[in-house]
Design an enzyme around this catalytic site. Structure first.
Site, PDB file in Angstrom:
ATOM      1  N   ASP A  48       0.840  -1.200   0.000  1.00 55.86           N
ATOM      2  CA  ASP A  48       0.000   0.000   0.000  1.00 55.86           C
ATOM      3  C   ASP A  48       0.878   1.254   0.000  1.00 55.86           C
ATOM      4  OD1 ASP A  48      -2.860   1.108   0.557  1.00 55.86           O
ATOM      5  OD2 ASP A  48      -1.579   2.161   1.990  1.00 55.86           O
ATOM      6  N   TYR A  53       2.656   9.863   0.080  1.00 54.16           N
ATOM      7  CA  TYR A  53       3.734   9.291   0.905  1.00 54.16           C
ATOM      8  C   TYR A  53       5.110   9.622   0.338  1.00 54.16           C
ATOM      9  CZ  TYR A  53      -0.095   6.337   2.720  1.00 54.16           C
ATOM     10  OH  TYR A  53      -1.271   5.868   3.248  1.00 54.16           O
ATOM     11  N   LYS A  78      -2.798   6.063  -4.278  1.00 48.37           N
ATOM     12  CA  LYS A  78      -3.948   6.927  -3.967  1.00 48.37           C
ATOM     13  C   LYS A  78      -3.748   8.319  -4.550  1.00 48.37           C
ATOM     14  CE  LYS A  78      -3.992   4.539   0.489  1.00 48.37           C
ATOM     15  NZ  LYS A  78      -2.593   4.446   0.930  1.00 48.37           N
ATOM     16  N   HIS A 111      -7.910   9.434  -1.881  1.00 49.28           N
ATOM     17  CA  HIS A 111      -7.320   9.313  -0.539  1.00 49.28           C
ATOM     18  C   HIS A 111      -8.250   9.847   0.572  1.00 49.28           C
ATOM     19  CE1 HIS A 111      -3.021   9.023   1.283  1.00 49.28           C
ATOM     20  NE2 HIS A 111      -3.906   8.717   2.187  1.00 49.28           N
TER      21      HIS A 111
HETATM   22  N1  LIG Z   1      -5.669   5.930   3.744  1.00 45.12           N
HETATM   23  C1  LIG Z   1      -5.180   6.660   4.715  1.00 45.12           C
HETATM   24  O1  LIG Z   1      -5.592   7.813   4.947  1.00 45.12           O
HETATM   25  C2  LIG Z   1      -4.118   6.083   5.580  1.00 45.12           C
HETATM   26  C3  LIG Z   1      -3.726   6.748   6.753  1.00 45.12           C
HETATM   27  C4  LIG Z   1      -2.750   6.160   7.556  1.00 45.12           C
HETATM   28  C5  LIG Z   1      -2.179   4.955   7.170  1.00 45.12           C
HETATM   29  N2  LIG Z   1      -2.542   4.342   5.995  1.00 45.12           N
HETATM   30  C6  LIG Z   1      -1.944   3.052   5.551  1.00 45.12           C
HETATM   31  O2  LIG Z   1      -2.006   2.120   6.622  1.00 45.12           O
HETATM   32  C7  LIG Z   1      -0.684   1.673   6.942  1.00 45.12           C
HETATM   33  C8  LIG Z   1      -0.541   1.327   8.422  1.00 45.12           C
HETATM   34  O3  LIG Z   1      -0.834   2.418   9.241  1.00 45.12           O
HETATM   35  P1  LIG Z   1       0.272   3.109  10.166  1.00 45.12           P
HETATM   36  O4  LIG Z   1       1.535   3.182   9.410  1.00 45.12           O
HETATM   37  O5  LIG Z   1      -0.311   4.349  10.699  1.00 45.12           O
HETATM   38  O6  LIG Z   1       0.415   2.217  11.431  1.00 45.12           O
HETATM   39  P2  LIG Z   1       0.273   0.743  12.032  1.00 45.12           P
HETATM   40  O7  LIG Z   1       0.552  -0.311  11.036  1.00 45.12           O
HETATM   41  O8  LIG Z   1      -1.004   0.740  12.775  1.00 45.12           O
HETATM   42  O9  LIG Z   1       1.479   0.809  13.096  1.00 45.12           O
HETATM   43  C9  LIG Z   1       2.800   1.008  12.693  1.00 45.12           C
HETATM   44  C10 LIG Z   1       3.658   1.218  13.928  1.00 45.12           C
HETATM   45  O10 LIG Z   1       3.638   0.049  14.729  1.00 45.12           O
HETATM   46  C11 LIG Z   1       4.963  -0.479  14.842  1.00 45.12           C
HETATM   47  N3  LIG Z   1       4.831  -1.945  14.679  1.00 45.12           N
HETATM   48  C12 LIG Z   1       4.465  -2.625  13.572  1.00 45.12           C
HETATM   49  N4  LIG Z   1       4.399  -3.939  13.826  1.00 45.12           N
HETATM   50  C13 LIG Z   1       4.746  -4.107  15.104  1.00 45.12           C
HETATM   51  C14 LIG Z   1       4.885  -5.247  15.929  1.00 45.12           C
HETATM   52  N5  LIG Z   1       4.635  -6.483  15.469  1.00 45.12           N
HETATM   53  N6  LIG Z   1       5.270  -5.056  17.216  1.00 45.12           N
HETATM   54  C15 LIG Z   1       5.513  -3.814  17.679  1.00 45.12           C
HETATM   55  N7  LIG Z   1       5.408  -2.691  16.960  1.00 45.12           N
HETATM   56  C16 LIG Z   1       5.028  -2.837  15.665  1.00 45.12           C
HETATM   57  C17 LIG Z   1       5.760   0.166  13.724  1.00 45.12           C
HETATM   58  O11 LIG Z   1       7.103   0.334  14.113  1.00 45.12           O
HETATM   59  P3  LIG Z   1       8.392   0.128  13.168  1.00 45.12           P
HETATM   60  O12 LIG Z   1       8.016   0.573  11.776  1.00 45.12           O
HETATM   61  O13 LIG Z   1       9.411   1.025  13.803  1.00 45.12           O
HETATM   62  O14 LIG Z   1       8.756  -1.314  13.230  1.00 45.12           O
HETATM   63  C18 LIG Z   1       5.082   1.515  13.604  1.00 45.12           C
HETATM   64  O15 LIG Z   1       5.546   2.411  14.599  1.00 45.12           O
HETATM   65  C19 LIG Z   1       0.183   2.867   6.497  1.00 45.12           C
HETATM   66  O16 LIG Z   1       1.544   2.554   6.416  1.00 45.12           O
HETATM   67  C20 LIG Z   1      -0.458   3.225   5.189  1.00 45.12           C
HETATM   68  O17 LIG Z   1      -0.065   2.329   4.159  1.00 45.12           O
HETATM   69  C21 LIG Z   1      -3.498   4.893   5.214  1.00 45.12           C
END
Ligand SMILES: NC(=O)c1ccc[n+]([C@@H]2O[C@H](COP(=O)([O-])OP(=O)(O)OC[C@H]3O[C@@H](n4cnc5c(N)ncnc54)[C@H](OP(=O)(O)O)[C@@H]3O)[C@@H](O)[C@H]2O)c1
Length: 283
Positions: A48, A53, A78, A111
């Site tokens: 994704d 980004y 997006k 988005h």
């Molecule tokens: N459409 C939208 O508006 C929108 C908005 C936000 C996000 N997104 C998408 O959704 C994806 C995920 O959301 P997100 O990046 O906000 O956060 P997330 O996946 O909910 O959390 C990521 C965080 O958790 C940590 N983490 C991941 N796996 C872990 C584990 N097994 N144990 C401990 N810590 C862990 C990561 O650290 P490290 O990386 O340091 O390991 C990072 O700090 C985004 O990357 C993006 O592709 C879309």
């Protein structure tokens, strides 16, 4: 779902791998090439990204040089909030494809529904934008089209004139923020829900109740959150730049959360929300 290679099926019959790898806040260049390459080596086949980004080039590079090549990976991008309208959307799509270095995209999403600069007439502009999405889909340049952060009312507005309904809505979804109304609407209308920030951007991982339930299954809190989303028919998009966590987030298929524990997680009061209200976002 029994394995990371299993798929959901979109309304148009396209298979979409059941866990996607998130890349928000992973810088372009070596950082994103390395994270995406690790994910692809560890079994993810779904990435994704987004124009916003700033890492489409690195994502494209990692996908193109992966062992299975471009065709083996499902890639989403997006359209950002600075672009609306028919012609403008087609131009922005071309730029996304140039950065990715692909001929076709698997999934393209709007988005956010109501960008700050277009808020006064976002409904009309979304309709024009969607016309361009439909054109890209009919021309075979993108295999599926959808939206992100659209609440029920945004979907209803769009669907009044859409000839092809959105196939996906990517929403903030995790324990403590379930967006029940929009999720139910999507599930009743054949729109697959993807969960962004399925770990609450990491902020949920110390929640005592979640930690306690995860420990019962001998799993991490992250694995519990991801499994919980899958059990609801939702497609989680975990992000990590840490190989051990990237791996851990694929190991979701050797346990089942009991109905009782699933309901206990559902009942968690509002925690971990990080995103903006789609109707009032300041961007
Ligand atoms: N459409 C939208 O508006 C929108 C908005 C936000 C996000 N997104 C998408 O959704 C994806 C995920 O959301 P997100 O990046 O906000 O956060 P997330 O996946 O909910 O959390 C990521 C965080 O958790 C940590 N983490 C991941 N796996 C872990 C584990 N097994 N144990 C401990 N810590 C862990 C990561 O650290 P490290 O990386 O340091 O390991 C990072 O700090 C985004 O990357 C993006 O592709 C879309």
């Amino acid at each position: 779902m029994k394995a990371i290679s299993d798929t959901y099926t979109l309304a148009n019959g396209i298979a979409i791998p059941c866990v996607g790898f998130g890349t928000w806040q992973v810088p372009d260049g070596d950082a994103v090439v390395s994270a995406v390459s690790s994910a692809l080596e560890l079994g993810y086949t779904h990435i994704d990204t987004a124009a916003a980004y700033g890492n489409e080039a690195g994502v494209g590079k990692a996908v193109r040089r992966s062992p299975g090549g471009r065709e083996s990976v499902f890639v989403t991008s997006k359209l950002w909030n600075d672009v609306r309208g028919y012609r403008e959307t087609l131009e922005a799509f071309d730029k996304t494809m140039e950065r990715l270095g692909f001929d076709t995209l698997d999934l393209f999403l709007i988005h956010w529904p109501a960008p700050y600069r277009f808020r006064d007439n976002y409904r009309e502009l979304n309709r024009e934008t969607w016309r361009a999405f439909e054109e890209l889909y009919r021309a075979g340049r993108v295999r599926a089209i959808g939206v992100s952060n659209f609440l029920r009312h945004h979907l209803e507005e769009l669907m009044e004139t859409a000839e092809i309904p959105p196939m996906v809505d990517q929403l903030e979804f995790h324990p403590g923020w379930m967006q029940q109304d929009t999720v139910s609407f999507c599930q009743q209308n054949g729109i697959l829900v993807e969960a962004w920030s399925p770990l609450g951007s990491g902020k949920l991982l110390q929640d005592p109740q979640l930690c306690e339930i995860a420990a019962k299954y001998g799993k991490s809190t992250a694995q519990l959150c991801l499994r919980w989303a899958l059990q609801k028919g939702i497609l989680p998009l975990p992000k990590s730049v840490t190989p051990e966590r990237i791996r851990q987030n694929t190991q979701l298929f050797d346990f089942v959360i009991s109905a009782e524990d699933e309901q206990a997680i559902d009942r968690l009061s509002c925690v971990g929300r990080t995103g903006s209200d789609p109707d009032n976002a300041k961007f």
